[in-house]
Write a protein that holds these residues in place. Structure first.
Motif, PDB file in Angstrom:
ATOM      1  N   GLU A   8      41.638  42.947  43.176  1.00  0.00           N
ATOM      2  CA  GLU A   8      42.146  42.642  41.840  1.00  0.00           C
ATOM      3  C   GLU A   8      42.853  41.291  41.828  1.00  0.00           C
ATOM      4  O   GLU A   8      42.731  40.526  40.859  1.00  0.00           O
ATOM      5  N   THR A   9      43.567  40.986  42.895  1.00  0.00           N
ATOM      6  CA  THR A   9      44.217  39.677  43.008  1.00  0.00           C
ATOM      7  C   THR A   9      43.174  38.571  43.102  1.00  0.00           C
ATOM      8  O   THR A   9      43.318  37.503  42.483  1.00  0.00           O
ATOM      9  N   GLU A  16      41.641  37.344  39.828  1.00  0.00           N
ATOM     10  CA  GLU A  16      42.491  36.557  38.932  1.00  0.00           C
ATOM     11  C   GLU A  16      42.191  35.068  39.004  1.00  0.00           C
ATOM     12  O   GLU A  16      42.555  34.318  38.092  1.00  0.00           O
ATOM     13  N   THR A  63      35.239  34.131  37.426  1.00  0.00           N
ATOM     14  CA  THR A  63      34.689  34.549  36.138  1.00  0.00           C
ATOM     15  C   THR A  63      33.194  34.245  36.080  1.00  0.00           C
ATOM     16  O   THR A  63      32.788  33.098  36.283  1.00  0.00           O
TER      17      THR A  63
END
Length: 245
Positions: A82-83, A86, A91
């Motif tokens: 999850e980190t 970021e 993306t």
């Protein structure tokens, strides 16, 4: 003489039975005798019981410790992933797919659980499917996902994705395998099953196995399902073109 010898032997047997059966003259109910015999057996075999019990306890402790370790490890790998997501380069469509894939590979060096691999493959598939030059890598990610998930519908989906991506990369042997697995998992005559049969046939024909490829595709014509009308038309057009080559 012989009779005396037998008498001595018989007396010895009776004495041994008495020694080995101290409860021979036990007075009490059958239930009380059972309890007494159980207590006697436990006393005589206490060492073996303690060793066996110790092994069982050790195994249970090891299992508990491993379960806690595996749970903590997976939680750490999830937080780390999850980190990682970021970062702007992660993306899809950001134009930095190669960097994103490198970061995912670095993540897998530190987190090697099956759950971590599953997360990485899902994201690799998203990142690489739009890049024709990385079709083979995306196909391998889809293949691993198909092998990893338990739901037949999801398995079929990922195998179909793998088949199309392998086909785009012109790796027809693994494409044929992926399409074949998808076709086996889809039980109803629907467009997805037709796509799997059609893909398997195309891959076989590309590998020079024309007869086997045509047989795979012709399964589409064996179904009278109205849902396969478009698939039958596409398959017929393909076979006519293949026969002319």
């Amino acid at each position: 003489m012989a009779r005396r010898k037998k008498t001595v032997e018989k007396a010895g047997e009776i004495r041994e039975q008495f020694v080995h059966d101290p409860l021979r003259d036990f007075e009490g109910s059958p239930a009380e005798l059972f309890v007494a015999r159980t207590a006697l057996w436990l006393r005589e075999n206490v060492r073996e019981i303690l060793i066996g019990g110790g092994v069982i306890v050790a195994v249970l402790i090891a299992y508990v410790f491993y379960s806690v370790y595996a749970q903590n490890r997976d939680e750490r790998s999830l937080v780390a992933f999850e980190t990682l997501l970021e970062a702007p380069v992660m993306t899809p469509g950001a134009g930095a797919e190669e960097i994103a894939v490198e970061k995912i590979d670095e993540y897998l060096k530190s987190h090697s659980s099956s759950a971590a691999q599953h997360r990485a493959d899902v994201y690799k598939l998203r990142l690489l499917s739009s890049k024709p030059e990385r079709s083979a890598d995306a196909a391998e990610a889809a293949q691993r996902l198909g092998d990893d998930v338990d739901t037949p519908e999801l398995q079929a989906y990922f195998y179909l994705r793998a088949g199309f991506l392998f086909e785009r990369a012109e790796r027809f042997a693994p494409a044929q395998v992926a399409f074949g697995r998808a076709g086996e998992l889809i039980r109803e005559d629907n467009p997805l099953r037709a796509a799997a049969w059609f893909g398997e046939g195309r891959a076989l024909i590309q590998m020079g196995q024309g007869e086997e490829g045509r047989k795979a595709i012709e399964r589409i014509f064996e179904s009278d399902s109205a849902a396969l009308t478009d698939a039958r038309s596409a398959a017929l057009a393909y076979l006519l073109t293949a026969n002319q080559e």
